[in-house]
Design an enzyme around this catalytic site. Structure first.
Site, PDB file in Angstrom:
ATOM      1  N   ASP A  16       0.963  -1.329  -0.020  1.00 57.12           N
ATOM      2  CA  ASP A  16       0.001  -0.082  -0.200  1.00 57.12           C
ATOM      3  C   ASP A  16       1.034   1.320  -0.084  1.00 57.12           C
ATOM      4  O   ASP A  16       1.780   1.452   0.864  1.00 57.12           O
ATOM      5  CB  ASP A  16      -0.877  -0.063   1.141  1.00 57.12           C
ATOM      6  CG  ASP A  16      -2.003   1.067   1.188  1.00 57.12           C
ATOM      7  OD1 ASP A  16      -2.039   1.727   0.081  1.00 57.12           O
ATOM      8  OD2 ASP A  16      -2.628   1.218   2.210  1.00 57.12           O
ATOM      9  N   ASP A 112      -2.604   2.454  -6.306  1.00 59.08           N
ATOM     10  CA  ASP A 112      -1.652   2.585  -4.984  1.00 59.08           C
ATOM     11  C   ASP A 112      -1.532   1.345  -4.147  1.00 59.08           C
ATOM     12  O   ASP A 112      -0.870   1.423  -3.184  1.00 59.08           O
ATOM     13  CB  ASP A 112      -1.838   3.879  -4.163  1.00 59.08           C
ATOM     14  CG  ASP A 112      -3.315   3.838  -3.561  1.00 59.08           C
ATOM     15  OD1 ASP A 112      -4.169   2.990  -4.104  1.00 59.08           O
ATOM     16  OD2 ASP A 112      -3.438   4.636  -2.714  1.00 59.08           O
ATOM     17  N   GLU A 113      -2.207   0.400  -4.395  1.00 61.06           N
ATOM     18  CA  GLU A 113      -2.159  -0.709  -3.554  1.00 61.06           C
ATOM     19  C   GLU A 113      -2.402  -2.228  -4.528  1.00 61.06           C
ATOM     20  O   GLU A 113      -3.385  -2.370  -5.481  1.00 61.06           O
ATOM     21  CB  GLU A 113      -3.240  -0.886  -2.341  1.00 61.06           C
ATOM     22  CG  GLU A 113      -4.747  -0.884  -2.664  1.00 61.06           C
ATOM     23  CD  GLU A 113      -5.480  -0.774  -1.410  1.00 61.06           C
ATOM     24  OE1 GLU A 113      -5.187  -1.667  -0.608  1.00 61.06           O
ATOM     25  OE2 GLU A 113      -6.551  -0.248  -1.556  1.00 61.06           O
TER      26      GLU A 113
END
Length: 370
Positions: A16, A112-113
Site C-alpha cells: 500500500d 496505489d495498492e
C-alpha cells in the site's frame, strides 16, 4: 505407505503506497514537501472532496473522502492541488514493473495498492518478508516514494498488517500468531467494517475480535446477514481467497450514511455531489468508464430502494454522474421523506453499445439533459 502431503502455506504480500497522490505531488514539487497538502477538489464554491492528504495534513484530521470545506476548517493552512491522474497512472505502472520482477500473481486493488502471491517467486528468494523489503527499497530508490507492506498467509491478514506501521512500514504476521492478533484487534480495524457496522457491533457488546469469536456463525449471520459468515472465518484467521491477477471489476460504488437525516432535496443534492466526486475519483484510479448509473437511497425508516439508468456511451466524469444520479433522486423522493443514506454505483464497464439504449435515446425516451 504413501507419504501424506501437507497443504502449501501461501505467502501473501499486501503493498500500500503511503499517501500516494500527495507523495507524488511532493516528490515532483519541492515547494510542497513538508507542507500540509490536500489533493482533491477546491474548498471554494460548492466545494469538492479530498482524494488524499499528506501526512502533515492528516495530523489535523484531514482524511480521504472528506469534503474539502471540512478539510480547510480542520487545517486552514492546507494547500489544495487538483489530482493529476495521468501522472499517478504512469507511476503506478512503474510500481507494477517492480512487482513483476518477483511474481506474476499480482491483484491490483487501485493505482496505489495490490496483493502479491509470492508462494513461488521468480528469483527463488523463498522469504516473503525479504521480498517485501526488496520491493519497498526498490520503490524508494527508483521512484523516490515510500510504501508500506503487510506479509502473512492470506489476503485479509496481509492487508491489515500493511496498515499497522504506516508510513514506510513493514509488518509480518505468521501462522502461529494470527489468531491471537485477530482476537486483540478492535472491530473498527477489521478491513470492510465501516463506521456504521462498527457502531452496531459495539452496541451489542462486540469490541474486539475476541468478542466476535464468542458468537456462533449463525448468530453472526443473524446480526450481520451473509457477511456474518465472513466475520466468523476471518476472526479465526481463515481466508481462502486467491490472489486474482485478472480480476474484473463488475461495479464501482461510493455511499455515505449521514449523522442526521437529510430533509430537503437541496441537502440531498449537495451530498450526492460529493459522492459523485468520490465515484469519479475511483473510476479515474482504475481507468474505467461505465454505462449504468445506479442510485441507492435508504430512508429514515430504513426502507431502501435503488434506481438505475443505462446510457448509450460510457461515462466517468463527475458532472454526468451527478446529473444522472440527481435526476434519479428527484424521481425517488416525495415530499416529507427523509433520507439517511445515499449511494452511487457505476457498472457495465466493457459492454458493447447497448442497442436498446440507443433505440430509446434516438426515440427521445432516454433524455437526461436538456
Amino acid at each position: 505407505m504413501h507419504p501424506v502431503s501437507t497443504p502449501t502455506v501461501r505467502k501473501i504480500i499486501h503493498i500500500d503506497m503511503d499517501a500516494f497522490y500527495a507523495s507524488v505531488e511532493q516528490r515532483d514539487n519541492p515547494d510542497l514537501r513538508g507542507k500540509a497538502l490536500v489533493v482533491g477538489g477546491s474548498p471554494e464554491g460548492r466545494g469538492g472532496v479530498v482524494a488524499t492528504a499528506s501526512y502533515e495534513a492528516r495530523k489535523f484530521g484531514v482524511r480521504s473522502a472528506m469534503s474539502s470545506k471540512q478539510a480547510i476548517q480542520l487545517c486552514p493552512h492546507a494547500i489544495f492541488v487538483r489530482p493529476r491522474f495521468e501522472v499517478y497512472k504512469e507511476v503506478s505502472g512503474k510500481i507494477r514493473e517492480i512487482f513483476r520482477r518477483y511474481t506474476d500473481l499480482i491483484e491490483p486493488l487501485s493505482l496505489d495498492e495490490a496483493y502479491l502471491d509470492v508462494t513461488e517467486d521468480k528469483l527463488n528468494i523463498g522469504s516473503a518478508l525479504e521480498i517485501a523489503q526488496q520491493i519497498k527499497q526498490a520503490i524508494k530508490d527508483e521512484l523516490q516514494l515510500t510504501a508500506s507492506a503487510g506479509v502473512s498467509i492470506n489476503k485479509f491478514v496481509a492487508k491489515i498488517a500493511s496498515d499497522i506501521n504506516k508510513p514506510d512500514g513493514l509488518k509480518f504476521i505468521g501462522p502461529s500468531s494470527i489468531e491471537v492478533f485477530m482476537e486483540k484487534l478492535p472491530v473498527e480495524k477489521f478491513h470492510g467494517v465501516g463506521k456504521v457496522t462498527a457502531a452496531k457491533m459495539k452496541s451489542i457488546g462486540l469490541h474486539t475480535g475476541a468478542d466476535l469469536k464468542k458468537l456462533s456463525e449463525q448468530e453472526l449471520i443473524r446480526h450481520f446477514g451473509k457477511t456474518g459468515s465472513f466475520y466468523y472465518q476471518i476472526v479465526r484467521g481463515k481466508d481462502e481467497r486467491a490472489v486474482q491477477p485478472h480480476r474484473e471489476t463488475k461495479s464501482l460504488a461510493a455511499e455515505d450514511t449521514f449523522a442526521q437525516d437529510l430533509k430537503t432535496l437541496d441537502e440531498m443534492d449537495a451530498e450526492l455531489y460529493k459522492i459523485a466526486e468520490i465515484v469519479h475519483s475511483r473510476l479515474e484510479r482504475k481507468n474505467l468508464k461505465g454505462r449504468t448509473v445506479t442510485l441507492k437511497v435508504k430512508y429514515s425508516d430504513f426502507r431502501q430502494i435503488t434506481r438505475s439508468q443505462s446510457l448509450f456511451s460510457p461515462i466517468a466524469d463527475q458532472a454526468t454522474i451527478f446529473s444522472v444520479a440527481s435526476k434519479l433522486l428527484s424521481s425517488a423522493i416525495s415530499e416529507d421523506e427523509k433520507v439517511r443514506l445515499l449511494g452511487i454505483s457505476i457498472s457495465n464497464f466493457n459492454e458493447a453499445e447497448n442497442p436498446r439504449a440507443l433505440k430509446q435515446q434516438q426515440s427521445g425516451q432516454l433524455r437526461l439533459f436538456p
